[in-house]
Motif scaffolding. Sequence first.
Motif, PDB file in Angstrom:
ATOM      1  N   LYS A  35      16.716 -42.400  -4.421  1.00  0.00           N
ATOM      2  CA  LYS A  35      15.670 -42.554  -5.650  1.00  0.00           C
ATOM      3  C   LYS A  35      14.325 -42.758  -4.835  1.00  0.00           C
ATOM      4  O   LYS A  35      13.123 -42.327  -5.230  1.00  0.00           O
ATOM      5  CB  LYS A  35      16.062 -43.556  -6.454  1.00  0.00           C
ATOM      6  CG  LYS A  35      16.810 -43.185  -7.426  1.00  0.00           C
ATOM      7  CD  LYS A  35      16.975 -44.138  -8.644  1.00  0.00           C
ATOM      8  CE  LYS A  35      18.474 -43.929  -9.306  1.00  0.00           C
ATOM      9  NZ  LYS A  35      18.527 -45.108 -10.207  1.00  0.00           N
ATOM     10  N   PHE A  36      14.356 -43.829  -3.843  1.00  0.00           N
ATOM     11  CA  PHE A  36      13.264 -44.233  -3.225  1.00  0.00           C
ATOM     12  C   PHE A  36      12.335 -43.057  -2.429  1.00  0.00           C
ATOM     13  O   PHE A  36      11.292 -42.795  -2.919  1.00  0.00           O
ATOM     14  CB  PHE A  36      13.669 -45.340  -2.278  1.00  0.00           C
ATOM     15  CG  PHE A  36      12.075 -45.951  -1.649  1.00  0.00           C
ATOM     16  CD1 PHE A  36      11.389 -46.771  -2.327  1.00  0.00           C
ATOM     17  CD2 PHE A  36      11.937 -45.542  -0.168  1.00  0.00           C
ATOM     18  CE1 PHE A  36      10.326 -47.313  -1.847  1.00  0.00           C
ATOM     19  CE2 PHE A  36      11.069 -46.340   0.331  1.00  0.00           C
ATOM     20  CZ  PHE A  36       9.926 -46.834  -0.569  1.00  0.00           C
ATOM     21  N   ILE A  37      13.098 -42.430  -1.798  1.00  0.00           N
ATOM     22  CA  ILE A  37      12.562 -41.273  -1.085  1.00  0.00           C
ATOM     23  C   ILE A  37      12.038 -40.120  -1.785  1.00  0.00           C
ATOM     24  O   ILE A  37      11.041 -39.709  -1.655  1.00  0.00           O
ATOM     25  CB  ILE A  37      13.600 -40.720   0.131  1.00  0.00           C
ATOM     26  CG1 ILE A  37      14.109 -41.741   1.056  1.00  0.00           C
ATOM     27  CG2 ILE A  37      13.069 -39.247   0.826  1.00  0.00           C
ATOM     28  CD1 ILE A  37      15.194 -41.524   1.587  1.00  0.00           C
ATOM     29  N   ALA A  38      12.845 -39.790  -2.951  1.00  0.00           N
ATOM     30  CA  ALA A  38      12.368 -38.818  -3.952  1.00  0.00           C
ATOM     31  C   ALA A  38      11.319 -39.174  -4.535  1.00  0.00           C
ATOM     32  O   ALA A  38      10.287 -38.253  -4.681  1.00  0.00           O
ATOM     33  CB  ALA A  38      13.693 -38.425  -4.823  1.00  0.00           C
ATOM     34  N   SER A  39      10.782 -40.429  -4.904  1.00  0.00           N
ATOM     35  CA  SER A  39       9.952 -40.701  -5.610  1.00  0.00           C
ATOM     36  C   SER A  39       8.618 -40.713  -4.604  1.00  0.00           C
ATOM     37  O   SER A  39       7.519 -40.237  -5.076  1.00  0.00           O
ATOM     38  CB  SER A  39       9.995 -42.343  -5.808  1.00  0.00           C
ATOM     39  OG  SER A  39      11.190 -42.631  -6.518  1.00  0.00           O
ATOM     40  N   ILE A  40       8.843 -41.164  -3.224  1.00  0.00           N
ATOM     41  CA  ILE A  40       7.520 -40.772  -2.434  1.00  0.00           C
ATOM     42  C   ILE A  40       7.223 -39.343  -2.379  1.00  0.00           C
ATOM     43  O   ILE A  40       5.989 -39.157  -2.338  1.00  0.00           O
ATOM     44  CB  ILE A  40       8.040 -41.246  -1.148  1.00  0.00           C
ATOM     45  CG1 ILE A  40       8.427 -42.886  -1.110  1.00  0.00           C
ATOM     46  CG2 ILE A  40       7.002 -41.282  -0.101  1.00  0.00           C
ATOM     47  CD1 ILE A  40       7.112 -43.797  -1.165  1.00  0.00           C
ATOM     48  N   VAL A  41       8.013 -38.412  -2.348  1.00  0.00           N
ATOM     49  CA  VAL A  41       7.916 -37.094  -1.965  1.00  0.00           C
ATOM     50  C   VAL A  41       7.269 -36.551  -3.322  1.00  0.00           C
ATOM     51  O   VAL A  41       6.194 -35.996  -3.137  1.00  0.00           O
ATOM     52  CB  VAL A  41       9.267 -36.236  -1.772  1.00  0.00           C
ATOM     53  CG1 VAL A  41       9.148 -34.878  -1.845  1.00  0.00           C
ATOM     54  CG2 VAL A  41       9.975 -36.771  -0.264  1.00  0.00           C
ATOM     55  N   ILE A  42       7.828 -36.857  -4.666  1.00  0.00           N
ATOM     56  CA  ILE A  42       7.249 -36.487  -5.845  1.00  0.00           C
ATOM     57  C   ILE A  42       5.832 -36.863  -5.966  1.00  0.00           C
ATOM     58  O   ILE A  42       4.809 -36.231  -6.255  1.00  0.00           O
ATOM     59  CB  ILE A  42       7.977 -36.484  -6.854  1.00  0.00           C
ATOM     60  CG1 ILE A  42       9.273 -35.836  -6.911  1.00  0.00           C
ATOM     61  CG2 ILE A  42       7.264 -36.676  -8.179  1.00  0.00           C
ATOM     62  CD1 ILE A  42      10.312 -36.271  -7.804  1.00  0.00           C
ATOM     63  N   PHE A  45       3.274 -35.176  -3.586  1.00  0.00           N
ATOM     64  CA  PHE A  45       3.123 -33.759  -4.063  1.00  0.00           C
ATOM     65  C   PHE A  45       2.179 -33.845  -5.270  1.00  0.00           C
ATOM     66  O   PHE A  45       1.294 -32.926  -5.525  1.00  0.00           O
ATOM     67  CB  PHE A  45       4.602 -33.152  -4.532  1.00  0.00           C
ATOM     68  CG  PHE A  45       4.405 -31.706  -5.039  1.00  0.00           C
ATOM     69  CD1 PHE A  45       4.458 -30.587  -4.183  1.00  0.00           C
ATOM     70  CD2 PHE A  45       4.646 -31.308  -6.571  1.00  0.00           C
ATOM     71  CE1 PHE A  45       4.263 -29.223  -4.610  1.00  0.00           C
ATOM     72  CE2 PHE A  45       4.159 -30.065  -6.784  1.00  0.00           C
ATOM     73  CZ  PHE A  45       4.411 -29.012  -5.849  1.00  0.00           C
ATOM     74  N   VAL A  46       2.395 -34.737  -6.113  1.00  0.00           N
ATOM     75  CA  VAL A  46       1.320 -34.795  -7.182  1.00  0.00           C
ATOM     76  C   VAL A  46      -0.002 -35.001  -6.900  1.00  0.00           C
ATOM     77  O   VAL A  46      -1.015 -34.460  -7.494  1.00  0.00           O
ATOM     78  CB  VAL A  46       1.873 -35.873  -8.261  1.00  0.00           C
ATOM     79  CG1 VAL A  46       0.922 -36.059  -9.565  1.00  0.00           C
ATOM     80  CG2 VAL A  46       3.005 -35.396  -9.015  1.00  0.00           C
ATOM     81  N   LEU A  47      -0.151 -35.987  -5.707  1.00  0.00           N
ATOM     82  CA  LEU A  47      -1.573 -36.417  -5.289  1.00  0.00           C
ATOM     83  C   LEU A  47      -2.002 -35.021  -4.860  1.00  0.00           C
ATOM     84  O   LEU A  47      -3.283 -34.670  -4.998  1.00  0.00           O
ATOM     85  CB  LEU A  47      -1.483 -37.480  -4.313  1.00  0.00           C
ATOM     86  CG  LEU A  47      -1.175 -38.786  -5.107  1.00  0.00           C
ATOM     87  CD1 LEU A  47      -0.850 -39.759  -4.036  1.00  0.00           C
ATOM     88  CD2 LEU A  47      -2.307 -39.186  -6.010  1.00  0.00           C
ATOM     89  N   ALA A  48      -1.349 -34.498  -3.970  1.00  0.00           N
ATOM     90  CA  ALA A  48      -1.898 -33.046  -3.318  1.00  0.00           C
ATOM     91  C   ALA A  48      -2.121 -32.048  -4.343  1.00  0.00           C
ATOM     92  O   ALA A  48      -3.362 -31.395  -4.219  1.00  0.00           O
ATOM     93  CB  ALA A  48      -0.727 -32.334  -2.351  1.00  0.00           C
ATOM     94  N   LEU A  49      -1.413 -32.069  -5.648  1.00  0.00           N
ATOM     95  CA  LEU A  49      -1.843 -30.950  -6.343  1.00  0.00           C
ATOM     96  C   LEU A  49      -3.126 -31.541  -6.983  1.00  0.00           C
ATOM     97  O   LEU A  49      -4.083 -30.704  -7.300  1.00  0.00           O
ATOM     98  CB  LEU A  49      -0.670 -31.092  -7.606  1.00  0.00           C
ATOM     99  CG  LEU A  49      -0.479 -29.792  -8.426  1.00  0.00           C
ATOM    100  CD1 LEU A  49      -0.429 -28.832  -7.395  1.00  0.00           C
ATOM    101  CD2 LEU A  49       0.494 -30.085  -9.331  1.00  0.00           C
ATOM    102  N   LEU A  50      -3.299 -32.691  -7.300  1.00  0.00           N
ATOM    103  CA  LEU A  50      -4.584 -33.361  -8.067  1.00  0.00           C
ATOM    104  C   LEU A  50      -5.686 -32.961  -7.027  1.00  0.00           C
ATOM    105  O   LEU A  50      -6.763 -32.557  -7.701  1.00  0.00           O
ATOM    106  CB  LEU A  50      -4.562 -34.772  -8.567  1.00  0.00           C
ATOM    107  CG  LEU A  50      -3.615 -35.006  -9.593  1.00  0.00           C
ATOM    108  CD1 LEU A  50      -3.420 -36.633  -9.720  1.00  0.00           C
ATOM    109  CD2 LEU A  50      -4.012 -34.380 -10.976  1.00  0.00           C
TER     110      LEU A  50
END
Lengths: 292, 254
Positions: A35-42, A45-50
């Motif tokens: 869960k921890f790793i998935a949260s970091i990845v997501i 990704f969101v930050l990059a998109l923004l």
Amino acid sequence: MQSTHIPHGKGADGPTLQNRDLSSYNVIRQKHYGKFIASIVILAFVLALLHAFANGNIEWEFVGRFLTSKAILWGAWNTIYMSILAMALGTVLGVVFAIMRMSSNPILRYVAKGYIWFFRGTPLILQLLLWFNLALVFPTLGIPGVLELSTVDVMTPFLAALLGLGINQGAYTAEVVRAGLISVDTGQYEAAKSIGMTRLQSLRRVVLPQAMRVIIPPIGNEFISMIKMTSLASVIQYSELLHNAQNIYYANARVMELLIVAGIWYVAIVTVLSIGQSRLELHFARGSNHTK
Amino acid sequence: MQSIVEGKGINKYFGEFHALKDIDLNVEEGEVLCIIGPSGSGKSTLLRCINQLEKIDSGGLWVDQELVGYRIDGEKLHELNENQIAKQRLATGMVFQRFNLFPHMTTLENVIEGPIQVLKHSPKETREHAMQLLDQVGLAHKADSYPIELSGGQQQRVAIARALAMRPRLMLFDEPTSALDPELVGEVLTVMRNLAKSGMSMIVVTHELGFAREVANRVIFMDGGQIIESGEPKAILTNPSNERTQAFISAVLN
């Protein structure tokens, strides 16, 4: 039976089940590395998109300026107005055809089935185009010799959108209403009859209010999708939100900005509706388990 | 004494199944009639025919001196339409095994629904009458509760009040205590006992032989769609002449 011995624990010398004091143990919490790793990845990704949108070739200043421009507001209003009217028409048709579909009269039943079959079976955009181009088939409408109107004058984008969206919606709503009516226990019809109610009275006073609990959530969903389906009416020149946004970007070429403006409005309208929907659901949950 | 229910040669089929076979029935005004019998014997069907939840296939049935389901015109019988049938139903009140209260209405709303919507009585007067009835069944304090907040016994008592609110001439009870926990049966039977004392005509389909013995004027035993035996409660329940009745009663008592 091999053994009557009941093992107390893993260790042979461990305390017995009875005298073990659990409060003295340390609790090791379960680890959620995944869960921890998935949260970091997501999150990355969101930050990059923004970041991409903020620095991309979008003039945010235009978005702000057109968000409350007259044409956009007018378009948003038309979207809401058309959604409400089409939904109202669709709900009335849905209730009528659901009751027809459950009638003991076979002709009523088949008419209802045919209606649902045809309007669910063809694409909405095709139905809109059919209504809008009705003049090609029937140049005039009305009763010959009494009242005749030119179809082109009558079948405005507004009316064509209303008929197209509303009648199509009715076919879906009919099935939702039917599911709701079936969900009410037959004992309720009998109880209503036993106090002298007619079929119509028992439907209105006893069965429909209970069916509402089943009907409201999907109708709410359909209202929300109706808001967005009105955008299809842009192809028949109805000046709803998307149509007006398009008209502006045809003139100023700010395509992305105006699509974002329209998007913001759609999301805003749907958000308000979702809040209304949950209030309505609470109202119709009276007397059911869920209110407690 | 006038008859409140009169049936002659009643037959009822469900598809191939012959549910009622040539039933003759006479219930006098003020009489309390209990119908007992094994499940599938047709006792509930008979009750449902009396208030036209089921339609009889042949024979004649009169409730409160009116031919049920038809209008006689010279030599012809005209089938009644739905509204006329609804009017005829007003003579009877019905209490169901599964209570069938309207779950979206409070206790009081359940009771006043019929008088206001069907009889078009004034809300104020209806409310007063309804509160009186709820008091009679011991539930005036639950007037604003929803059915789900009540126990089974309480729900059934509200259902009785709802039926009485229509001021029926005859009350029909379709196994009113069969869906109740054993400890809740008594409170419902008490309400029914009081109702019987007040002179109400009642037909009760029940498995409560004690209630039948104590309250009924007459007991009918049904089996296989027929009335096997009919008579005084004591005679039927303690000394049945028919062996099927004997078998049923000893099965219930054990």
